[in-house]
Each structure stands twice: as C-alpha cells, then as structure tokens.
Write a protein that holds these residues in place. Sequence first.
Motif, PDB file in Angstrom:
ATOM      1  N   SER A  45      64.655   0.121 -56.936  1.00 42.76           N
ATOM      2  CA  SER A  45      63.883   0.524 -55.522  1.00 42.76           C
ATOM      3  C   SER A  45      65.116  -0.398 -54.630  1.00 42.76           C
ATOM      4  O   SER A  45      65.231   0.268 -53.494  1.00 42.76           O
ATOM      5  N   LYS A  46      65.496  -1.524 -54.759  1.00 42.06           N
ATOM      6  CA  LYS A  46      66.606  -2.199 -54.243  1.00 42.06           C
ATOM      7  C   LYS A  46      67.697  -1.513 -53.915  1.00 42.06           C
ATOM      8  O   LYS A  46      68.148  -1.241 -52.847  1.00 42.06           O
ATOM      9  N   ASP A  47      68.228  -1.072 -55.249  1.00 41.09           N
ATOM     10  CA  ASP A  47      69.753  -0.383 -54.830  1.00 41.09           C
ATOM     11  C   ASP A  47      69.521   0.908 -54.473  1.00 41.09           C
ATOM     12  O   ASP A  47      70.155   1.423 -53.675  1.00 41.09           O
ATOM     13  N   LEU A  48      68.297   1.673 -54.708  1.00 44.48           N
ATOM     14  CA  LEU A  48      68.091   3.116 -53.976  1.00 44.48           C
ATOM     15  C   LEU A  48      67.898   3.108 -52.590  1.00 44.48           C
ATOM     16  O   LEU A  48      68.481   3.814 -51.852  1.00 44.48           O
ATOM     17  N   ALA A  49      67.323   1.800 -52.139  1.00 42.86           N
ATOM     18  CA  ALA A  49      67.029   1.800 -50.634  1.00 42.86           C
ATOM     19  C   ALA A  49      68.387   1.604 -49.842  1.00 42.86           C
ATOM     20  O   ALA A  49      68.779   1.939 -48.930  1.00 42.86           O
ATOM     21  N   GLU A  50      69.248   0.514 -50.639  1.00 43.27           N
ATOM     22  CA  GLU A  50      70.419   0.371 -49.934  1.00 43.27           C
ATOM     23  C   GLU A  50      71.499   1.407 -49.976  1.00 43.27           C
ATOM     24  O   GLU A  50      71.966   1.764 -49.026  1.00 43.27           O
ATOM     25  N   HIS A  51      71.251   2.465 -50.954  1.00 49.04           N
ATOM     26  CA  HIS A  51      72.048   3.727 -51.131  1.00 49.04           C
ATOM     27  C   HIS A  51      71.598   4.592 -49.978  1.00 49.04           C
ATOM     28  O   HIS A  51      72.454   5.072 -49.296  1.00 49.04           O
ATOM     29  N   GLU A  52      70.367   4.603 -49.923  1.00 52.02           N
ATOM     30  CA  GLU A  52      69.788   5.873 -48.917  1.00 52.02           C
ATOM     31  C   GLU A  52      70.408   5.280 -47.496  1.00 52.02           C
ATOM     32  O   GLU A  52      70.879   6.114 -46.524  1.00 52.02           O
ATOM     33  N   LEU A  53      70.375   3.993 -47.070  1.00 54.02           N
ATOM     34  CA  LEU A  53      70.805   3.673 -45.783  1.00 54.02           C
ATOM     35  C   LEU A  53      72.213   3.960 -45.713  1.00 54.02           C
ATOM     36  O   LEU A  53      72.788   4.391 -44.396  1.00 54.02           O
ATOM     37  N   ALA A  54      72.842   3.729 -46.518  1.00 54.37           N
ATOM     38  CA  ALA A  54      74.422   4.018 -46.505  1.00 54.37           C
ATOM     39  C   ALA A  54      74.892   5.465 -46.415  1.00 54.37           C
ATOM     40  O   ALA A  54      75.564   5.915 -45.662  1.00 54.37           O
ATOM     41  N   VAL A  55      74.033   6.452 -47.054  1.00 54.81           N
ATOM     42  CA  VAL A  55      74.081   7.819 -47.052  1.00 54.81           C
ATOM     43  C   VAL A  55      73.795   8.287 -45.604  1.00 54.81           C
ATOM     44  O   VAL A  55      74.568   9.206 -45.063  1.00 54.81           O
TER      45      VAL A  55
END
Length: 428
Positions: free
Chosen positions: A271-281
């Motif tokens: 969840s931590k990495d997916l949230a970080e990735h979503e912000l970047a996208v």
Amino acid sequence: MSSAPAGDAASVPLLARTVPIADPGDLLDLLPRPDVATTASWVRRGDGLVGWGVAARVETSGATRMIDADAWWRRTAAAMVVRDAVGVPGTGPVAFGSFAFSRRSQAGGTLVVPRVVVGRREGRSWLTVVGPAGLGPTPSLAHSRGDVVPVTAPGEVTFADGALTSAQWEEAVAEVVAAIRAGTVEKVVMARDVVARTSADVDVRHLLRNLADQYPTCWTFAVDALVGATPELLVRRDQGLVACRVLAGTIQRTGDDAADLRHAAELARSSKDLAEHELAVQSVAEALGPYCSSFNVPDSPFVLHLPNVMHLASDVTGVVDRQTSPSSLALAAALHPTAAVGGTPTPRAVEVLAESERMDRGRYAGPVGWMGADGDGEWGIALRSGEVTGPRSVRLFAGCGIVAASDPAAEVRESEAKLTPMRSALTT
C-alpha cells in the motif's frame, strides 16, 4: 532569472549531412576519445545514438533554462543546411542536452550539437557529420573517428561522504518523515551524494561500457560530464506520439531468484509503494494533459526488474496536440519535476527537499537526452548517475521517495542499492 543563451546560431552556416552506413557494431565502442565534455551517448539495448566533438553549443540557466535552450535549437536547426539520406528519428542534426534539477542551481543547462553522430534504429545505421557548409566528399566513419585513443580503467577507487554522512542523511530523512506525518507535504524525494576518487584519470567510455553491459534495459547516457544509466523515460516524442515511463516504489534485489519473485509480489501489493506510485502517475498525467489531444493512463503498474532493484512502473502514452505541437524538450520542461523525483504536492515538496538535502543536486534527477531538428526526441531523468567533476573525481547520486510510512534506516539501505550502478561502473 535565466541567462541569455550563449553561442547563438552560428554566423557561418552549418551543414548537417546524414548518410547510411553498414552496421558499425557496438555504438559505444565507436567513441574515439575519453573526453567527457565532448562525448555524447543515448543507448539502450544496442540501439540509439553516440556522438563526439562540438559543432554548436548553448548554456542556459534559471527557471526558463529548457525553454531558452529549445528556442535556441529551433533557430539553430532552422539555419542549418540539411542533407539527410536516411530520414528516420535521430538522423539529421541532433542536440544532446542535460539540465539542472532546480531553477536555482548553478548547473543550469546545456544543449550540445556533436560534430559527429552515429546512430542505429531497428536495423538501420547512419552517420551524421555537422560542420561548415561546403563540406567535401561524402563522410566516412573511419575518417570521422580520426585517431582512436584506447580505453583505460580508472585504477583504484575510493569513496567518501558527500554533503552528508549516511547517519546525517538518515536524520534528515527522519525530519522529513515527521513533516509528512504533520501534514506539511505528502511525499518528498530525498537525494544524497557520494564522492568517488580514482588513482587514474576517468575515461567516460569505461563507465559507459560497464553501465550498458550491466543495465542493458536502461538508457545509458553521457552529456556534458554527466554520465549514467537511467531506467526512467521522462518523455519520448516520436512522429506525434508521446510516451512517459513512471517509476515510483522500489525494493532491493537479493540475488536469489525465488526470493526476488516473492519480493516483487510484495512490492505489487504494498500500500505504501502503490500510493507513492499513484502520486507520481497523477503528476505526469496532469502535466501532459494541456499538450496532448488524448492520452492513456494504465489502471495498475507492473514490476520492472533491474539487476540491483525492482520498481513499480507505468507507461503513460498520448498524442501530441497538432495545433501547439510542442517539442520533446518543451514536453520535458512541462513535466519536470515529476512527483517521482520531487514529491507531492511538487512545489512544496521541492522546497522541503531543498532545505533537507543541504546540497545542490546539480543535474541529478534533471532531464537528460536528445532532440532532432523536427522536435522529436527522448528525454530521461538523470538517475543512477554521476557527474565527472575532475580528471580523477566523480560525484555519485541516489534518491529515495519518502512518505509517511518510510523507515529512515531502510531508506539509507535503498539509497545504497541505487548507488550500486555507478559504484560498479567505476570499480569493474
């Protein structure tokens, strides 16, 4: 404030002449001399461009460093006499560029038009020579290389702390985590530097060869003393189509294939990495919107496997708006800095990292790549990179995305993993 571009369109008209050539073999093996200031590279999986010498050059600075460089290139390319017998992206005159991460950095930006460029794309190879109009006979690769200097290794290499020790950097990360948890900002991408010193002069070709061999799926680049192998494509413009590769969310590899597969699955569910990735996208999609008539954002990322780490990755694609028709560098200027290298919300995150890093990143994490006369080109983010700061010194960089769930000690370990490519390129 941006300085006026230096070295405006040449007073003597330039001729850019491109001719087809037989497959020249490994592009990086063609580079004839070790001079980092005049060596250019953009190579992935054996295809791409290499160049040497300087036919024209501009330096810019400030907030409009990329826009000023883009305007200079439009004028310079328009004034050239072009004889292109191949006619694919990367032929004709080409400019290689690198730009500082921050508008406040003294590193500014540079576009360099090499005197000689050799390229390969989908089985077709070519040679471009740029010089004063009135060049003589058809250029040849052997003549264009001239006297070839053998590649040399840097000898013994030692590493020292850069602006901060690892312990100081861990403390700085802890401070940023506290600010994030207090609601000041959502994500901050923190960078650190390490200084390498060598017992012999650094030959940029040695670094490029090692990086390309160890990271063939990355873009191996060299522009104006900046060298590296980036896994992240900021933007590509190719005949009206736009593509961006977004990386955010990282886990270190163990060397055990079974364990790495488990870790990849964990990364894809984190969840931590997916949230970080979503912000970047989201950051990329919002920046591209005004310049594209349409674009596509994947529903979920895939895991990109590299020799040292694994990343969550998404490829965002679009179609350039025909009315505005921005160049690849103009698109890069609009996209930079993305959340993947700055943070979220990006303006505030950049302010926080500027205070917390306690250093000037220079051109680390800034746009690096190339552009043709028609505006097509490829620009990556200068990650997994180093700046050759002297005959026997290289400044290495790595960065980590910090969010509320980040563990400072784990971020130090991640930064060490991301320093591996350049450390290995120097010591192998």
